[in-house]
Motif scaffolding. Structure first.
Motif, PDB file in Angstrom:
ATOM      1  N   LEU A 217       0.858  -1.185   0.000  1.00 42.26           N
ATOM      2  CA  LEU A 217       0.000   0.000   0.000  1.00 42.26           C
ATOM      3  C   LEU A 217       0.892   1.232   0.000  1.00 42.26           C
ATOM      4  N   GLY A 218       0.309   2.387  -0.332  1.00 40.38           N
ATOM      5  CA  GLY A 218       1.112   3.609  -0.469  1.00 40.38           C
ATOM      6  C   GLY A 218       1.819   4.020   0.806  1.00 40.38           C
ATOM      7  N   CYS A 225      -3.783   0.870   9.185  1.00 40.97           N
ATOM      8  CA  CYS A 225      -4.306  -0.500   9.116  1.00 40.97           C
ATOM      9  C   CYS A 225      -3.878  -1.344  10.312  1.00 40.97           C
ATOM     10  N   ALA A 226      -4.784  -2.207  10.712  1.00 40.49           N
ATOM     11  CA  ALA A 226      -4.453  -3.283  11.650  1.00 40.49           C
ATOM     12  C   ALA A 226      -4.966  -4.567  11.019  1.00 40.49           C
ATOM     13  N   VAL A 227      -4.435  -5.687  11.475  1.00 41.12           N
ATOM     14  CA  VAL A 227      -4.881  -6.966  10.924  1.00 41.12           C
ATOM     15  C   VAL A 227      -5.348  -7.853  12.070  1.00 41.12           C
ATOM     16  N   GLN A 228      -6.463  -8.496  11.877  1.00 42.64           N
ATOM     17  CA  GLN A 228      -6.934  -9.425  12.889  1.00 42.64           C
ATOM     18  C   GLN A 228      -7.316 -10.762  12.255  1.00 42.64           C
ATOM     19  N   VAL A 229      -6.751 -11.824  12.806  1.00 48.37           N
ATOM     20  CA  VAL A 229      -7.125 -13.157  12.338  1.00 48.37           C
ATOM     21  C   VAL A 229      -8.440 -13.537  13.008  1.00 48.37           C
ATOM     22  N   GLU A 250      -9.222   2.813   9.154  1.00 46.39           N
ATOM     23  CA  GLU A 250      -9.810   3.788  10.077  1.00 46.39           C
ATOM     24  C   GLU A 250     -11.004   4.526   9.505  1.00 46.39           C
ATOM     25  N   ARG A 251     -11.040   4.605   8.159  1.00 48.12           N
ATOM     26  CA  ARG A 251     -12.092   5.429   7.551  1.00 48.12           C
ATOM     27  C   ARG A 251     -12.698   4.715   6.345  1.00 48.12           C
ATOM     28  N   GLU A 252     -13.963   4.999   6.110  1.00 51.05           N
ATOM     29  CA  GLU A 252     -14.690   4.417   4.989  1.00 51.05           C
ATOM     30  C   GLU A 252     -13.939   4.665   3.676  1.00 51.05           C
ATOM     31  N   SER A 253     -13.338   5.859   3.533  1.00 52.81           N
ATOM     32  CA  SER A 253     -12.676   6.231   2.287  1.00 52.81           C
ATOM     33  C   SER A 253     -11.425   5.380   2.022  1.00 52.81           C
ATOM     34  N   GLN A 254     -10.904   4.731   3.056  1.00 54.07           N
ATOM     35  CA  GLN A 254      -9.681   3.931   2.871  1.00 54.07           C
ATOM     36  C   GLN A 254      -9.986   2.530   2.341  1.00 54.07           C
ATOM     37  N   LYS A 255     -11.220   2.132   2.561  1.00 53.95           N
ATOM     38  CA  LYS A 255     -11.587   0.757   2.207  1.00 53.95           C
ATOM     39  C   LYS A 255     -11.423   0.466   0.705  1.00 53.95           C
ATOM     40  N   PRO A 256     -11.992   1.343  -0.171  1.00 58.02           N
ATOM     41  CA  PRO A 256     -11.835   1.045  -1.602  1.00 58.02           C
ATOM     42  C   PRO A 256     -10.382   1.046  -2.066  1.00 58.02           C
ATOM     43  N   ILE A 257      -9.523   1.763  -1.364  1.00 63.08           N
ATOM     44  CA  ILE A 257      -8.107   1.790  -1.779  1.00 63.08           C
ATOM     45  C   ILE A 257      -7.467   0.442  -1.491  1.00 63.08           C
ATOM     46  N   VAL A 258      -7.787  -0.134  -0.343  1.00 60.12           N
ATOM     47  CA  VAL A 258      -7.213  -1.441   0.003  1.00 60.12           C
ATOM     48  C   VAL A 258      -7.783  -2.524  -0.914  1.00 60.12           C
ATOM     49  N   VAL A 259      -9.079  -2.389  -1.213  1.00 53.41           N
ATOM     50  CA  VAL A 259      -9.719  -3.400  -2.065  1.00 53.41           C
ATOM     51  C   VAL A 259      -9.220  -3.292  -3.509  1.00 53.41           C
ATOM     52  N   GLY A 260      -9.066  -2.064  -3.979  1.00 58.74           N
ATOM     53  CA  GLY A 260      -8.570  -1.849  -5.333  1.00 58.74           C
ATOM     54  C   GLY A 260      -9.662  -2.014  -6.378  1.00 58.74           C
ATOM     55  N   ARG A 261      -9.306  -1.646  -7.604  1.00 58.36           N
ATOM     56  CA  ARG A 261     -10.295  -1.719  -8.677  1.00 58.36           C
ATOM     57  C   ARG A 261     -10.689  -3.169  -8.955  1.00 58.36           C
ATOM     58  N   GLY A 262     -11.960  -3.431  -8.828  1.00 57.16           N
ATOM     59  CA  GLY A 262     -12.447  -4.795  -9.052  1.00 57.16           C
ATOM     60  C   GLY A 262     -11.820  -5.815  -8.101  1.00 57.16           C
ATOM     61  N   SER A 288      -8.228 -16.108   3.360  1.00 57.09           N
ATOM     62  CA  SER A 288      -9.306 -15.216   2.916  1.00 57.09           C
ATOM     63  C   SER A 288      -9.118 -13.882   3.627  1.00 57.09           C
ATOM     64  N   LEU A 289      -9.065 -12.823   2.838  1.00 56.44           N
ATOM     65  CA  LEU A 289      -8.843 -11.494   3.401  1.00 56.44           C
ATOM     66  C   LEU A 289     -10.072 -10.623   3.178  1.00 56.44           C
ATOM     67  N   PHE A 290     -10.476  -9.895   4.201  1.00 53.88           N
ATOM     68  CA  PHE A 290     -11.589  -8.954   4.087  1.00 53.88           C
ATOM     69  C   PHE A 290     -11.124  -7.604   4.602  1.00 53.88           C
ATOM     70  N   VAL A 291     -11.888  -6.564   4.254  1.00 56.34           N
ATOM     71  CA  VAL A 291     -11.557  -5.239   4.776  1.00 56.34           C
ATOM     72  C   VAL A 291     -12.739  -4.730   5.592  1.00 56.34           C
ATOM     73  N   LYS A 292     -12.426  -4.130   6.727  1.00 62.03           N
ATOM     74  CA  LYS A 292     -13.479  -3.655   7.617  1.00 62.03           C
ATOM     75  C   LYS A 292     -13.070  -2.269   8.131  1.00 62.03           C
ATOM     76  N   VAL A 293     -14.067  -1.436   8.389  1.00 64.20           N
ATOM     77  CA  VAL A 293     -13.772  -0.114   8.943  1.00 64.20           C
ATOM     78  C   VAL A 293     -14.053  -0.138  10.442  1.00 64.20           C
ATOM     79  N   LEU A 294     -13.078   0.310  11.210  1.00 66.08           N
ATOM     80  CA  LEU A 294     -13.298   0.519  12.642  1.00 66.08           C
ATOM     81  C   LEU A 294     -12.862   1.961  12.871  1.00 66.08           C
ATOM     82  N   ALA A 295     -13.851   2.848  12.956  1.00 69.22           N
ATOM     83  CA  ALA A 295     -13.583   4.290  12.898  1.00 69.22           C
ATOM     84  C   ALA A 295     -12.500   4.703  13.892  1.00 69.22           C
ATOM     85  N   GLU A 296     -11.462   5.345  13.367  1.00 66.36           N
ATOM     86  CA  GLU A 296     -10.412   5.947  14.204  1.00 66.36           C
ATOM     87  C   GLU A 296      -9.836   4.970  15.229  1.00 66.36           C
TER      88      GLU A 296
END
Ligand SMILES: Nc1nc2c(ncn2[C@@H]2O[C@H](COP(=O)(O)OP(=O)(O)OP(=O)(O)O)[C@@H](O)[C@H]2O)c(=O)[nH]1
Ligand SMILES: [Mg+2]
Length: 316
Positions: A217-218, A225-229, A250-262, A288-296
């Motif tokens: 990531l950039g 980011c944090a990672v939880q199994v 941390e923020r909704e806007s970060q989710k699509p960046i981690v997921v990426g296009r398609g 299996s990896l998922f992305v979740k937002v946990l605000a701040e």
């Protein structure tokens, strides 16, 4: 049978990015902790136990309990405070402090750096115990620069052993371990022979996945980011392991960046992380990896604790 050896804790401390985690992986000969070219990769104390032989010495074995720590630097926010506290506590609890210095960092490699405000805590931590200075990354230090550097540290700390090493190539690392071992107290081993770390396989998996975020990531995003199994199931017959993990942003806007296009980015992250996990754990890994937002999450003490970042030492 219990037998006295040299046994004790060695805290690996230093500024961010000097190679502390690379060194721990090198001495253990395995991928235990996350390493990346970005500073502040390590967030917590991690124990790695290594037993070595000391030919010709009495006792002739040593168990070094290394504690990898986050790089010490001033920083704002609960997560940074937690990281800093983790390092300083490790240093004050250790039998020996290994102060690691990046020999390629022109601004950070001389003793004067320890007088600067953001590094002064390192100087104080290193006063309390026997200290060894590991001058790291010498594979990248031009020969004519190395001797003056060693001399500068030698005159700053005349009683301190300075060991030039390369955690990347392994140069000097055996000698460094001997120097550490010689400063440990004599007594029974602290940990069972087969023990390598105090962390669960799940924690190590989280670290290995998190490392990929730093690689892929950039500049800023890995820090958010944090990672939880969340799921973990082993199939010993097939030497296989299925892991379900979430990347927490941390923020909704970060989710699509981690997921990426398609979903392209998270797919690539998954491939790289699965490979690294397979290598580190010696198993066939399904991830299996998922992305979740946990605000701040990095700003809330409760969220930090939930994600495993202790919570102690968070004084005012
Ligand atoms: N050339 C060279 N690079 C090294 C050496 N040791 C570490 N590095 C590189 O330095 C960078 C930082 O390494 P880390 O081990 O993550 O450093 P760290 O001190 O644990 O960093 P933080 O956890 O962020 O404080 C990575 O890109 C490593 O590959 C070395 O001996 N030589
Ligand atoms: Mg580190």
């Amino acid at each position: 049978m219990s037998e006295d050896i040299r046994a004790g804790f060695c805290a690996i401390v230093g500024l961010p990015n000097v190679g502390k985690s690379t060194l721990l992986n090198r001495v253990l000969g395995r991928h235990l902790v996350a390493v990346s070219p970005k500073p502040q990769t390590t967030r917590d104390r991690i124990l790695g136990v290594h037993t070595i032989e000391l030919p010709g010495e009495t006792p002739d074995r040593a168990q070094i309990a290394y504690v990898d720590t986050p790089g010490v630097q001033d920083g704002r926010g609960p997560l940074r405070r937690y990281m800093r506290e983790a390092s300083l506590t490790a240093a004050s609890d250790a039998d020996v402090v290994l102060l690691l210095v990046d020999g390629t960092d022109r601004r950070g490699r001389t003793p004067e750096r320890l007088a600067e405000a953001d590094a002064a805590a390192l100087r104080d931590a290193s006063r309390a115990h026997p200290v060894i200075i590991g001058l790291n990354k010498v594979d990248r230090v031009p020969k004519p620069e190395l001797l003056p550097l060693i001399e500068a540290w030698a005159s700053f700390a005349p009683d301190v052993e300075i060991v030039p090493i390369s955690a990347a190539t392994g140069d000097g690392v055996e000698r460094l371990e001997r120097v550490i071992a010689q400063r440990l107290p004599v007594g029974p081993p602290l940990f069972p022979e087969e023990m390598v770390t105090d962390r669960s396989p799940q924690f190590i998996a989280q670290e290995i996945i998190r490392e990929q975020l730093y690689h892929q990531l950039g500049k800023e995003l890995p820090y958010a980011c944090a990672v939880q199994v969340e799921t973990w199931s082993e199939n010993p017959a097939k030497n296989a392991l299925s892991i379900g993990a979430v990347i927490i942003v941390e923020r909704e806007s970060q989710k699509p960046i981690v997921v990426g296009r398609g979903g392209a980015r998270i797919r690539e992250l998954g491939i790289a992380a699965r490979q690294a996990l397979g290598d580190a754990l010696g198993k066939t890994v399904h991830l299996s990896l998922f992305v979740k937002v946990l605000a701040e999450w990095s700003r809330g003490e409760a969220e930090l604790r939930r994600l495993g970042y202790g919570g102690e030492g968070e004084g005012a």
